[in-house]
Design a protein around this motif. Sequence first.
Motif, PDB file in Angstrom:
ATOM      1  N   THR A 299      -1.264   6.083  -0.410  1.00 40.04           N
ATOM      2  CA  THR A 299      -1.430   5.204   0.745  1.00 40.04           C
ATOM      3  C   THR A 299      -1.106   3.776   0.332  1.00 40.04           C
ATOM      4  O   THR A 299      -1.671   3.254  -0.629  1.00 40.04           O
ATOM      5  N   THR A 300      -0.185   3.144   1.050  1.00 43.72           N
ATOM      6  CA  THR A 300       0.141   1.735   0.813  1.00 43.72           C
ATOM      7  C   THR A 300      -0.759   0.872   1.677  1.00 43.72           C
ATOM      8  O   THR A 300      -0.825   1.050   2.896  1.00 43.72           O
ATOM      9  N   VAL A 301      -1.453  -0.068   1.039  1.00 39.12           N
ATOM     10  CA  VAL A 301      -2.400  -0.931   1.740  1.00 39.12           C
ATOM     11  C   VAL A 301      -1.759  -2.294   1.993  1.00 39.12           C
ATOM     12  O   VAL A 301      -1.381  -3.002   1.058  1.00 39.12           O
ATOM     13  N   TYR A 458       8.652  -3.069   5.706  1.00 36.09           N
ATOM     14  CA  TYR A 458       9.342  -1.896   5.171  1.00 36.09           C
ATOM     15  C   TYR A 458      10.040  -2.238   3.848  1.00 36.09           C
ATOM     16  O   TYR A 458      10.021  -1.440   2.900  1.00 36.09           O
ATOM     17  N   GLU A 459      10.644  -3.433   3.764  1.00 29.70           N
ATOM     18  CA  GLU A 459      11.287  -3.866   2.521  1.00 29.70           C
ATOM     19  C   GLU A 459      10.267  -3.966   1.394  1.00 29.70           C
ATOM     20  O   GLU A 459      10.532  -3.538   0.265  1.00 29.70           O
ATOM     21  N   ALA A 460       9.089  -4.528   1.703  1.00 32.87           N
ATOM     22  CA  ALA A 460       8.042  -4.631   0.688  1.00 32.87           C
ATOM     23  C   ALA A 460       7.559  -3.243   0.268  1.00 32.87           C
ATOM     24  O   ALA A 460       7.320  -2.980  -0.926  1.00 32.87           O
ATOM     25  N   TYR A 461       7.418  -2.347   1.237  1.00 29.23           N
ATOM     26  CA  TYR A 461       6.993  -0.970   0.959  1.00 29.23           C
ATOM     27  C   TYR A 461       7.969  -0.289   0.005  1.00 29.23           C
ATOM     28  O   TYR A 461       7.559   0.462  -0.895  1.00 29.23           O
ATOM     29  N   SER A 462       9.248  -0.558   0.173  1.00 24.94           N
ATOM     30  CA  SER A 462      10.293   0.124  -0.602  1.00 24.94           C
ATOM     31  C   SER A 462      10.690  -0.631  -1.869  1.00 24.94           C
ATOM     32  O   SER A 462      11.527  -0.144  -2.637  1.00 24.94           O
ATOM     33  N   MET A 463      10.136  -1.796  -2.112  1.00 21.66           N
ATOM     34  CA  MET A 463      10.588  -2.652  -3.207  1.00 21.66           C
ATOM     35  C   MET A 463      10.301  -2.033  -4.573  1.00 21.66           C
ATOM     36  O   MET A 463       9.182  -1.579  -4.836  1.00 21.66           O
ATOM     37  N   PRO A 464      11.288  -2.008  -5.476  1.00 22.83           N
ATOM     38  CA  PRO A 464      11.068  -1.479  -6.829  1.00 22.83           C
ATOM     39  C   PRO A 464      10.013  -2.287  -7.575  1.00 22.83           C
ATOM     40  O   PRO A 464       9.856  -3.493  -7.360  1.00 22.83           O
ATOM     41  N   GLU A 465       9.315  -1.632  -8.468  1.00 23.90           N
ATOM     42  CA  GLU A 465       8.218  -2.278  -9.193  1.00 23.90           C
ATOM     43  C   GLU A 465       8.705  -3.469 -10.003  1.00 23.90           C
ATOM     44  O   GLU A 465       8.023  -4.499 -10.084  1.00 23.90           O
ATOM     45  N   GLU A 466       9.874  -3.376 -10.601  1.00 24.98           N
ATOM     46  CA  GLU A 466      10.392  -4.475 -11.421  1.00 24.98           C
ATOM     47  C   GLU A 466      10.567  -5.745 -10.588  1.00 24.98           C
ATOM     48  O   GLU A 466      10.230  -6.856 -11.035  1.00 24.98           O
ATOM     49  N   GLU A 467      11.082  -5.596  -9.362  1.00 21.93           N
ATOM     50  CA  GLU A 467      11.258  -6.761  -8.505  1.00 21.93           C
ATOM     51  C   GLU A 467       9.920  -7.303  -8.026  1.00 21.93           C
ATOM     52  O   GLU A 467       9.724  -8.522  -7.925  1.00 21.93           O
ATOM     53  N   ARG A 468       8.989  -6.412  -7.742  1.00 16.68           N
ATOM     54  CA  ARG A 468       7.649  -6.856  -7.355  1.00 16.68           C
ATOM     55  C   ARG A 468       7.058  -7.748  -8.437  1.00 16.68           C
ATOM     56  O   ARG A 468       6.517  -8.829  -8.157  1.00 16.68           O
ATOM     57  N   ARG A 469       7.146  -7.285  -9.670  1.00 17.04           N
ATOM     58  CA  ARG A 469       6.563  -8.033 -10.778  1.00 17.04           C
ATOM     59  C   ARG A 469       7.271  -9.375 -10.985  1.00 17.04           C
ATOM     60  O   ARG A 469       6.627 -10.394 -11.243  1.00 17.04           O
TER      61      ARG A 469
END
Length: 499
Positions: A299-301, A458-469
């Motif tokens: 679940t994405t919060v 939706y972009e944030a939901y799909s964003m790769p972990e490397e870019e998030r970090r």
Amino acid sequence: MPMRDSELKTKQTDQGGARRLVMVSNRLPLSLEHVEGEGWRTNPAAGGLVAALDPVMRRRGGVWVGWPGVADESTETLRDVLDSQHNGDVDYRLEPVSLTSHEISGFYEGFSNEVIWPLFHNRFTSCNFDPHYWQSYQDVNHRFALRVAEVAQAGDFIWVHDYHLVNVADQLRELGITNRSSFFQHIPFPTADIFCNLPWWREIVYALLSYDFIGLQTVTDRINFLDVLTTLFDEVKTTAGDNGVDIEIGDQGLARHQQQLRIGTLPISIDYDHISEVAGSKETGEYMAEFRASWRDQTTVVLGVDRLDYTKGLPEKFEAFRELLRRHPELRGRIVLQQHVIPSRQRVPQYAEQKQEIERLVGEINGEFTEPGWVPIHYMFGRMSPPELMAHYQVADIALITPLKDGMNLVAKEFCAAQIEQRSVLILSEFAGTAAEFGENALLINPHDVVTTAESIYEAYSMPEEERRRRMQAMRQIVKNHTAFDWVDQFLEAAGADS
């Protein structure tokens, strides 16, 4: 025995003659409450401003003037309570301003919250331009000025905070007080065409010109203020300096107002170290374990934390989340919006109406999409302890902050400071002052555009972990490099507090 002001006037600070500060704000850093059968109780105020200013006041010594949150009590009673419960333990005094219920209604609930607040947030059609409000505002500002005049000594530096008290320096000049004074506006400054809807806009401008220095949150605010000056005066000369923009007004008829002053762009910040410490505490960790256990795996919060206010874009946020679920049905059952609304100004009719509207929307959207075992929006109305809030920040995968207009928005900075694991995404309204600092490290959106906001979720939901970090590391560094303490030091330097 607590020190009276006459004793504090002779007190020397440990900073080699630094000017004593006289801090002036609508509210003191603590509030008083009279409890039946128990007597007086003090409640510390929350927020980054108090956290930043308290150690400065302790270091330099001085006086903090403000209303202690209780109506219809005499100055003598309020001072005695503060002397016994605060002033004897610290190196600066709290000096109360006594207000009646009638004055609070006209000055705070009326002019401050039904005129200035909506006007400066681009909602001038919501303003109630009641002339009695304006009179009450002037009267209360005069009351504050009288208290400052009573406690200030020669050489003190006076720092007035926010839109409630614009007229204080002007009133001080009338009383013959010539100390250097500065003003910081925590909310946005509107464009000239909006500002001039205020029937008393000229009086407000002249009052601001009684300050030696004015601090604003963003470059846009500074530009808007300069536009207002050029609307009123034929000749306004600006010169860029190291600590702001120096202004010279060619009108020789300004009387006690400044013909020369300085304006600085000084975005406020938070206590990064304190937020990080609370975020890493054992109590926060226990809340995190509890919250994570309440969500199903995968679940994405999406988290929202907003004060109840029509400027925060809550209906627009809910409509964008509805649009997301319509456009991306595959996310149903896999994503939730957890929205916390903090109570605020519930005696103002527009705020009660806002609460009804957002609760209607939550019910409508949940009614449209709820499935067995999954409710799309989890709505909570109430306050949270700091560890509980920090836990929500860290459990969230996405923060959705959608103000229609905000001076800064410290929730965005708190969210980043709490991101110890650096794995979450910030979606931020381009109309928040924070957007100017974070730039494209956040996903910037126009909250009026619900389709683009939905696609950003939706972009944030799909964003790769490397870019998030990468994005979160950059934002955390920005907040770490410019804390609330840096803001105070920069303001005092720009304002010439020790010159």
